[in-house]
Design an enzyme around this catalytic site. Structure first.
Site, PDB file in Angstrom:
ATOM      1  N   ASN A  14       0.947  16.979 -46.669  1.00 34.72           N
ATOM      2  CA  ASN A  14       2.012  17.942 -46.937  1.00 34.72           C
ATOM      3  C   ASN A  14       1.460  19.066 -47.837  1.00 34.72           C
ATOM      4  OD1 ASN A  14       4.212  19.236 -48.207  1.00 34.72           O
ATOM      5  ND2 ASN A  14       5.546  17.500 -47.720  1.00 34.72           N
ATOM      6  N   GLY A  29      11.390  20.323 -47.291  1.00 36.14           N
ATOM      7  CA  GLY A  29      12.185  19.101 -47.178  1.00 36.14           C
ATOM      8  C   GLY A  29      13.658  19.326 -47.478  1.00 36.14           C
ATOM      9  N   ASP A  45       4.561   9.302 -53.131  1.00 35.62           N
ATOM     10  CA  ASP A  45       5.645   9.021 -52.196  1.00 35.62           C
ATOM     11  C   ASP A  45       6.938   9.398 -52.892  1.00 35.62           C
ATOM     12  OD1 ASP A  45       6.412   8.350 -49.619  1.00 35.62           O
ATOM     13  OD2 ASP A  45       6.993   6.318 -50.176  1.00 35.62           O
ATOM     14  N   LYS A  82      10.761  25.474 -59.944  1.00 32.47           N
ATOM     15  CA  LYS A  82      10.916  24.095 -59.456  1.00 32.47           C
ATOM     16  C   LYS A  82       9.998  23.170 -60.268  1.00 32.47           C
ATOM     17  CE  LYS A  82      10.527  21.006 -55.478  1.00 32.47           C
ATOM     18  NZ  LYS A  82      10.010  20.748 -54.135  1.00 32.47           N
ATOM     19  N   ARG A  92       8.386  15.721 -58.960  1.00 32.19           N
ATOM     20  CA  ARG A  92       6.928  15.682 -58.742  1.00 32.19           C
ATOM     21  C   ARG A  92       6.194  16.228 -59.964  1.00 32.19           C
ATOM     22  NH1 ARG A  92       7.123  17.553 -54.370  1.00 32.19           N
ATOM     23  NH2 ARG A  92       7.109  15.522 -53.361  1.00 32.19           N
TER      24      ARG A  92
HETATM   25  P1  ITT Z   1       2.787  12.732 -47.242  1.00 32.33           P
HETATM   26  O1  ITT Z   1       3.300  11.343 -46.961  1.00 32.33           O
HETATM   27  O2  ITT Z   1       1.675  13.169 -46.328  1.00 32.33           O
HETATM   28  O3  ITT Z   1       2.447  12.937 -48.690  1.00 32.33           O
HETATM   29  P2  ITT Z   1       5.487  13.571 -46.541  1.00 32.33           P
HETATM   30  O4  ITT Z   1       6.082  14.930 -46.327  1.00 32.33           O
HETATM   31  O5  ITT Z   1       5.602  12.549 -45.447  1.00 32.33           O
HETATM   32  O6  ITT Z   1       3.966  13.797 -46.973  1.00 32.33           O
HETATM   33  P3  ITT Z   1       7.013  11.812 -48.341  1.00 32.33           P
HETATM   34  O7  ITT Z   1       6.910  10.666 -47.422  1.00 32.33           O
HETATM   35  O8  ITT Z   1       6.747  11.592 -49.778  1.00 32.33           O
HETATM   36  O9  ITT Z   1       6.046  13.018 -47.893  1.00 32.33           O
HETATM   37  O10 ITT Z   1       8.404  12.566 -48.253  1.00 32.33           O
HETATM   38  C1  ITT Z   1       9.611  11.936 -47.938  1.00 32.33           C
HETATM   39  C2  ITT Z   1      10.609  12.959 -47.537  1.00 32.33           C
HETATM   40  O11 ITT Z   1      11.118  13.608 -48.683  1.00 32.33           O
HETATM   41  C3  ITT Z   1      10.122  14.064 -46.592  1.00 32.33           C
HETATM   42  O12 ITT Z   1      11.176  14.337 -45.694  1.00 32.33           O
HETATM   43  C4  ITT Z   1       9.882  15.227 -47.495  1.00 32.33           C
HETATM   44  O13 ITT Z   1      10.083  16.478 -46.833  1.00 32.33           O
HETATM   45  C5  ITT Z   1      10.947  15.008 -48.577  1.00 32.33           C
HETATM   46  N1  ITT Z   1      10.486  15.507 -49.867  1.00 32.33           N
HETATM   47  C6  ITT Z   1       9.426  15.050 -50.589  1.00 32.33           C
HETATM   48  N2  ITT Z   1       9.289  15.762 -51.717  1.00 32.33           N
HETATM   49  C7  ITT Z   1      10.273  16.697 -51.704  1.00 32.33           C
HETATM   50  C8  ITT Z   1      10.637  17.744 -52.569  1.00 32.33           C
HETATM   51  O14 ITT Z   1       9.960  18.012 -53.670  1.00 32.33           O
HETATM   52  N3  ITT Z   1      11.702  18.508 -52.243  1.00 32.33           N
HETATM   53  C9  ITT Z   1      12.392  18.268 -51.125  1.00 32.33           C
HETATM   54  N4  ITT Z   1      12.106  17.316 -50.247  1.00 32.33           N
HETATM   55  C10 ITT Z   1      11.047  16.532 -50.521  1.00 32.33           C
END
Ligand code: ITT
Length: 200
Positions: free
Chosen positions: A9, A156, A68, A178, A184
């Site tokens: 990501n 996201g 995660d 943010k 994070r």
């Molecule tokens: P990696 O596993 O490759 O790190 P990912 O996008 O799959 O990337 P996650 O499994 O941690 O990451 O993310 C879970 C969900 O939460 C996913 O739909 C993200 O878009 C969302 N998400 C994670 N961090 C976020 C943030 O800071 N703001 C908004 N949505 C977020």
């Protein structure tokens, strides 16, 4: 110090680089030449974060960390939580035709449509593997789920999340704003504080 960040990501990569500063070189998976998805098979953020970090550590060696993140919504008993990425691809309401982030937000707003309670939190867990030892860092930000998406920044669920005490969604904030309050950024600052104690 060089660390591989086990994520696909690019938004996470920018956010973490912005917080972590110049003393650490954060290498994304594509820069490390690592292609493909990393498994996330568990039911907790902690286990998934370790699985991602371990996967990269075992395959490529070198110090690395993974994040995660889940959105925990009170009226949904903590869902989508660890399933936040796959939310619109599972359960009774699904939007397989929509891009995942759009589908996830659409499903969330439908599920909350009849609910008064809009409180939620983002929770990030960072798993670090450093010199064969394992460490965990957590960051939480509390807020509410807006009735409609607002803003075009972030990624996201950001367009529907408004942190407590703020009037803008995360998607209406720039990266510095943010990062001044996000889940994070909180977890990353804990990681940085820890790394400082290791390199002194
Ligand atoms: P990696 O596993 O490759 O790190 P990912 O996008 O799959 O990337 P996650 O499994 O941690 O990451 O993310 C879970 C969900 O939460 C996913 O739909 C993200 O878009 C969302 N998400 C994670 N961090 C976020 C943030 O800071 N703001 C908004 N949505 C977020």
């Amino acid at each position: 110090m060089e660390l591989i960040f086990a994520t696909n990501n690019k938004h996470k990569l920018s956010e973490i680089r912005n917080v972590i500063g110049d003393n650490y070189k954060i290498i994304g998976l594509s820069e490390a030449g690592i292609e493909g998805d990393i498994p996330e098979d568990y039911n907790t953020l902690e286990e998934n974060a370790f699985q991602k970090a371990n996967f990269i550590y075992e395959k490529y060696g070198g110090n690395c960390f993974a994040d995660d993140t889940g959105l925990e919504v009170d009226a949904l008993d903590g869902r989508p939580g660890v399933y936040s990425a796959r939310y619109s691809r599972m359960g009774d309401i699904q939007f397989p035709e929509l891009e995942a982030n759009k589908g996830n937000i659409k499903k969330l707003l439908i599920e909350l449509d009849t609910k008064e309670l809009r409180t939620a939190r983002f929770r990030t867990v960072i798993a670090l593997i450093l010199n064969e030892r394992k460490y965990l860092f957590e960051g939480i930000v509390n807020g509410i789920i807006l009735k409609q998406p607002s803003g075009s920044g972030g990624f996201g669920y950001d367009p529907v999340f408004q942190a407590l005490g703020y009037k803008k969604s995360f998607a209406e904030m720039d990266i510095e704003q943010k990062n001044s309050i996000s889940h994070r950024a909180i977890a990353t600052r804990k990681l940085v504080e820890f790394l400082k104690t290791c390199t002194m």
